[in-house]
Design a protein around this motif. Structure first.
Motif, PDB file in Angstrom:
ATOM      1  N   THR A 442       0.931  -1.203  -0.532  1.00 45.45           N
ATOM      2  CA  THR A 442       0.224  -0.304   0.152  1.00 45.45           C
ATOM      3  C   THR A 442       1.105   1.381   0.289  1.00 45.45           C
ATOM      4  N   PRO A 443       1.493   1.776  -1.252  1.00 44.91           N
ATOM      5  CA  PRO A 443       2.487   2.746  -1.103  1.00 44.91           C
ATOM      6  C   PRO A 443       2.138   4.083  -0.738  1.00 44.91           C
ATOM      7  N   ARG A 444       0.822   4.176  -0.957  1.00 46.44           N
ATOM      8  CA  ARG A 444      -0.035   5.268  -1.237  1.00 46.44           C
ATOM      9  C   ARG A 444      -0.091   5.515   0.011  1.00 46.44           C
ATOM     10  N   PHE A 447       0.940   8.953   2.076  1.00 43.39           N
ATOM     11  CA  PHE A 447       0.496  10.328   0.764  1.00 43.39           C
ATOM     12  C   PHE A 447      -0.328  10.674   1.697  1.00 43.39           C
ATOM     13  N   GLU A 448      -2.135   9.720   1.782  1.00 42.74           N
ATOM     14  CA  GLU A 448      -3.258   9.556   2.214  1.00 42.74           C
ATOM     15  C   GLU A 448      -3.520  10.095   3.648  1.00 42.74           C
TER      16      GLU A 448
END
Length: 457
Positions: A442-444, A447-448
């Motif tokens: 879940t690389p984002r 950022f989220e």
């Protein structure tokens, strides 16, 4: 029929694994620009599967077991997509691309090297909680999960959670499953030196198999040796035992055992690509009798697909998805699904297509097994080497070194060989990395989280 690719015979290869990549490479060497070659695979690279246990143990970087098809197969067209239909009667294959486009590709010669997929059983909770071990993404995820669990277990004060985090379950005791659990346990044992709050007795590795033995390719004495080695290292090996349920991460086995696990790795067998055994998606003849060959494409010793009315002169198959007669082992025997046979079958297949194009007689596939080797962690291994009529039983460090040497030799491209070897040397100097990155799935997420925090202000 002749396709429209400049009037050249068009060879369409389904699958970019050991069979597909080797066939395309050999055809290019043999026929050069005399043929047009197209390779279809969902991934733009070939995965060298024998190295996956070492990827799962952090001994090899994931990218170093991948061979990029476009880089290796210069002059061939690579289509990234999945085969959805094979219509040999029409000399056509239907391919679904990543972008959702559907292509119809015609051919003069078809090579079926679609490999195999995990054979799942209708076990409650299996599909929802388990992970396979056939792709590099899966091996990497297993490594990251185990290492991340060590870090979490070292900080939690909840004994029940700690026990679940440090319980790792592997189903299937063939070469893939046996090597995977052996390498993973070795990685954890090595990593524990950096966790003073954890002890070897806190770790639980469980290997479950329905057969009365593990590593079926080895001799009886060697299987007993491996079993003793694993149990001495604290790995629980449950033989003649089946997984009954895995709902919510709670493992229930046929011997009455019940426990929670945070990692369930499924290695209990494979089956040919499903597109082959559905009459609506393929018209190729397959083995229909129940058994290890069920669903595989029927082929002759020269690797041509064989139907009720005789061989298909323009369709060949090899590897895990084909029932290839093993002439070296005697009548009624078939080649086991391993990389040793797949690569050699591909070379024979490529030569036979070249012979067909040139109007020469085809040659049967014949290969006498050179032996088998398995690694059981750093400096540990077992195997047997065939020298003529003699068979050598090799164990420990020599077997480990021979297994690594052979696979390094078999790994495609000089660059990848160098990268793998350099990684091994680096591990000797600074030991394996102990960092797990489960957030890679879940690389984002970070950022989220930052974005949502900004909205609250």
């Amino acid at each position: 029929m002749t396709n429209t690719l400049g009037g050249k015979p068009h060879v369409l290869i389904l699958g970019g694994g050991s069979v597909g990549m080797t066939t395309a490479s050999e055809l290019r060497k043999t026929l050069g620009a005399e043929v047009a070659i197209t390779v279809v695979d969902p991934r733009p690279y070939m995965t060298y599967a024998p190295f996956l246990p070492e990827v799962g143990a952090g001994s090899i970087e994931p990218r170093n077991v991948l061979a990029p098809l476009r880089k290796i197969l210069t002059g061939a067209k690579v289509v990234t997509g999945s085969v959805s239909a094979i219509r040999s009667a029409e000399h056509t294959v239907v391919v679904d691309t990543e972008e959702g486009e559907q292509l119809e590709i015609s051919y003069d010669y078809l090579v079926v090297g679609l490999g195999a997929v995990p054979r799942l059983l209708p076990i409650p909770g299996l599909a929802e909680n388990a992970i396979g071990f056939k792709q590099v993404e899966e091996a990497t995820a297993v490594r990251d999960r185990i290492l991340a669990n060590l870090a979490e277990a070292a900080t939690t004060k909840d004994p029940k959670l700690r026990k679940r985090l440090l319980t790792f379950t592997f189903i299937g005791g063939g070469f893939a499953g046996g090597e995977a659990v052996s390498e993973a346990e070795d990685m954890v044992r090595d990593a524990l030196r950096y966790y003073p709050d954890l002890h070897a007795s806190d770790i639980r590795f469980v290997l479950v198999d329905g057969a009365p033995f593990i590593f079926p390719e080895l001799t009886e004495d060697q299987r007993a040796y491996v079993l003793n080695q694993l149990r001495e290292r604290g790995i629980e090996v449950k033989l003649e035992t089946f997984l009954n349920s895995a709902e919510n991460g709670v493992i229930k086995t046929s011997d009455g055992d019940e426990f929670e696990t945070d990692l369930l790795v499924w290695n209990a067998g494979v089956k040919p690509n499903p597109v082959l055994f559905d009459e609506e998606t393929s018209d190729l003849p397959i083995v229909t009798e129940r058994g290890p060959l069920m669903g595989k494409v029927q082929v002759l010793p020269d690797l041509r697909v064989n139907g009720e009315d005789g061989p298909f002169d323009d369709v060949f198959a090899a590897g895990d998805c084909a029932a290839v007669p093993d002439l070296a082992s005697g009548e009624g025997k078939f080649c086991p699904p391993n990389a040793q046979h797949a690569v050699r079958q591909a070379k024979r297949l490529a030569d036979n297509i070249a012979r067909s194009v040139q109007g020469r007689p085809l040659v049967d596939y014949y290969h006498k097994n050179l032996g088998v080797f398995a690694t059981l962690g750093m400096y540990k291994g077992v195997g047997r080497l065939m020298l003529g009529e003699k068979e050598l039983d090799i164990r420990g460090l020599p077997a480990w070194a021979m297994a690594r040497s052979y696979h390094l030799y078999a790994m495609p491209t000089i660059g990848r060989k160098v990268s793998v070897a350099a990684g091994w040397v680096g591990n000797l100097v600074s030991r394996r990395d102990i960092i797990g990155i489960p957030q890679a799935e879940t690389p984002r997420a970070a950022f989220e989280l930052a974005a949502s925090s900004g909205k609250k202000k």
